[in-house]
Design a protein around this motif. Structure first.
Motif, short mmCIF file in Angstrom:
data_model
loop_
_atom_site.label_atom_id
_atom_site.label_comp_id
_atom_site.label_asym_id
_atom_site.label_seq_id
_atom_site.Cartn_x
_atom_site.Cartn_y
_atom_site.Cartn_z
N HIS A 283 9.16 -2.87 -8.62
CA HIS A 283 8.27 -2.17 -9.89
C HIS A 283 6.78 -2.81 -9.89
CE1 HIS A 283 12.35 -2.81 -12.30
NE2 HIS A 283 12.52 -3.61 -12.19
N GLU A 284 6.56 -2.74 -9.21
CA GLU A 284 4.74 -2.97 -9.47
C GLU A 284 4.32 -1.94 -8.43
OE1 GLU A 284 3.95 -6.91 -7.86
OE2 GLU A 284 5.61 -8.59 -9.23
N ALA A 285 5.06 -1.13 -7.83
CA ALA A 285 4.91 -0.49 -6.09
C ALA A 285 5.12 1.00 -7.63
CB ALA A 285 5.97 -0.52 -4.92
N ILE A 286 5.88 1.47 -8.06
CA ILE A 286 6.28 2.23 -8.97
C ILE A 286 5.02 2.43 -10.51
CG2 ILE A 286 7.53 3.09 -10.93
CD1 ILE A 286 10.18 2.05 -8.78
N ALA A 287 4.98 0.99 -11.08
CA ALA A 287 3.77 1.29 -12.08
C ALA A 287 2.48 1.22 -11.63
CB ALA A 287 3.44 -0.84 -12.40
N GLU A 288 2.18 1.30 -9.96
CA GLU A 288 0.78 1.68 -9.53
C GLU A 288 1.25 3.13 -9.30
OE1 GLU A 288 -2.55 0.30 -9.43
OE2 GLU A 288 -1.21 -1.13 -9.92
N ALA B 226 4.01 6.99 2.61
CA ALA B 226 4.95 6.00 3.26
C ALA B 226 4.63 4.98 2.14
CB ALA B 226 4.47 5.65 4.31
N ILE B 227 5.64 4.25 1.31
CA ILE B 227 5.52 2.94 0.18
C ILE B 227 5.68 1.57 1.50
CG2 ILE B 227 6.05 1.92 -1.67
CD1 ILE B 227 7.11 5.14 -2.13
N PHE B 228 4.85 1.28 2.06
CA PHE B 228 5.12 -0.40 1.53
C PHE B 228 5.09 -1.25 1.21
CE2 PHE B 228 2.99 1.82 5.97
CZ PHE B 228 4.02 1.73 6.94
N GLN B 229 5.86 -1.40 0.77
CA GLN B 229 6.28 -2.63 -0.38
C GLN B 229 5.98 -4.60 -0.48
OE1 GLN B 229 10.20 -2.32 -2.82
NE2 GLN B 229 9.77 -3.91 -2.79
N LEU C 9 0.79 -0.99 0.40
CA LEU C 9 0.23 -0.18 0.10
C LEU C 9 0.77 0.56 0.40
CD1 LEU C 9 -0.08 1.58 3.80
CD2 LEU C 9 -1.03 -1.06 3.97
N VAL C 10 0.46 2.37 -0.14
CA VAL C 10 0.69 4.07 -0.37
C VAL C 10 -0.57 4.23 1.36
CG1 VAL C 10 2.03 4.05 -2.74
CG2 VAL C 10 -0.35 4.68 -2.52
#
Length: 400
Positions: free
Chosen positions: A151-156, A137-140, A62-63
């Motif tokens: 990659h997936e977090a950035i794509a989102e 906050a980026i919970f990856q 999540l972010v």
């Protein structure tokens, strides 16, 4: 700014009993890469309870945003959530309840420290709003696999509108209360390498009538790393190390297939970008005398994490304001997909001391690792403080 840093630290200390409880819960319920459903739920629920804006990713992770929605300057903080396929071997009361899965890299501490930082920043959100600062906050998910979840977090859209990004990584070679900082590269590039061999098998009494695949595989294991070390500039810092070697099922049968797999790690990013054809050439040259067929599979992983000078300055100031001690640290051959975020915004990763002073030095990725829980408070204070430190340092910056 000093008053703000002091107030943030006090908020973290006040929340510490709850943070320790959450960390122990996450530690007892570790989840493998891209399966971090429960972890995502726990973090999302606590942030939403505090009034933080949360957006879940389609899978896991999540972010979360607070501060100015239309920010003049936005700082991102990242934590990875996944555990390892390792059997825990501690006597902790909150040891893993998932057989064969454990938080042996300290990602439960990363997650809890970031949660603590966000809760503290939420308490003092008015300071951020007055400065036009946004915090994300980026919970990856899935840092421990290649390709990783960055990659997936950035794509989102995790990095949209982000001006700087920071993270911490547990370091059991540093005492709790110490923070390892290094300008420039702090980790290495890392790929997964697999070599598949096929050939005509047969009886071990007649190796001359076969393509002796097991012997050829042994040469790949020993000769390819050796040849690579002589074909690359030593300053590239390349290390090809095998973790799996597989061939055959009977002692008197030469098999027709086999494989070895491992990791290729490099300190130099430019050498990493160009090593592929050379590696394939070496593999083919090593197996040629034995008549077997070789297929090289290279799964490109991550480039080195390269810490930017201004970001390190902000971390150093945040340490000073949080009562943490800056310690020197060296570039390691470990890989981290945090590096992909730095291709979208400048930033830095700090090493967070987790060793009890005078206590045992553990090794990450081992089932017996124990982390001093005071590291949670240290990490939360550092992440919360660096938001303020870096914002003040870059006062007046706006998106182009």
């Amino acid at each position: 700014m000093t008053d703000t840093l002091t107030a943030l630290g006090a908020s973290v200390v006040s929340a510490l009993p709850e943070l320790i409880e959450i960390r122990r819960d996450l530690h007892a319920h570790p989840e493998l890469s891209r399966l971090e459903t429960r972890t995502t739920d726990v973090i999302a629920h606590r942030l939403e309870q505090a009034g933080v804006r949360v957006r879940r990713f389609p899978g896991t992770g999540l972010v979360a945003d607070l501060g100015a929605e239309q920010a003049a300057y936005r700082v991102a903080l990242r934590a990875d959530m996944d555990a390892l396929p390792v059997q825990e071997q501690t006597d902790l009361a909150f040891a893993s309840t998932n057989d064969g899965v454990a938080h042996s890299c300290g990602h439960d501490v990363h997650v809890t420290a970031l949660l603590g930082a966000m809760l503290a920043l939420k308490e003092h959100e008015q300071v951020l709003l007055e400065r036009g600062t946004g915090v994300r906050a980026i919970f990856q998910a899935a840092e421990e696999v290649i390709p990783g979840g960055a990659h997936e977090a950035i794509a989102e859209g995790a990095m949209e509108g982000v001006d700087a990004i920071f993270a911490v990584h547990c370091d059991p070679s540093l005492d709790v209360g110490q923070v390892g900082l290094r300008e420039g590269p702090i980790t290495a590039a890392c790929d997964h390498i697999r070599v598949h061999l096929t050939g005509r098998g047969g009886h071990t009494s007649r190796p001359q009538l076969t393509e002796d695949l097991t012997y050829a595989l042994a040469k790949v294991v020993t000769d390819v790393p050796a040849a690579l070390s002589r074909r690359l500039d030593p300053r590239a810092g390349a290390a090809l190390v095998w973790g799996v070697v597989r061939s055959g099922t009977a002692s008197n049968v030469i098999p027709s297939t086999g494989e070895c797999s491992g990791t290729l790690r490099m300190l130099d990013a430019n050498a990493w970008l160009t090593v592929g054809p050379l590696l394939d050439e070496i593999v083919q040259g090593v197996v040629a005398p034995y008549g077997v067929t070789a297929r090289l599979e290279r799964i490109k992983g991550v480039p080195p994490v390269v810490n930017q000078a201004d970001a390190i300055d902000a971390l150093r100031f945040a340490c000073l304001g949080s009562g943490l001690q800056v310690a020197p640290t060296v570039q390691s051959l470990g890989g981290e997909d945090y590096s992909w975020y730095l291709s979208h915004a400048p930033g830095a990763m700090a090493r967070l001391g987790t060793r009890t002073p005078g206590g045992r030095t553990y090794d990450l990725h081992q089932g017996d690792v124990v982390i001093d829980e005071d590291a949670i408070s240290c990490g939360a204070r550092l992440l919360a403080s660096v938001v303020v430190a870096h914002t003040v340092k870059n006062e007046g910056s706006t998106h182009e």
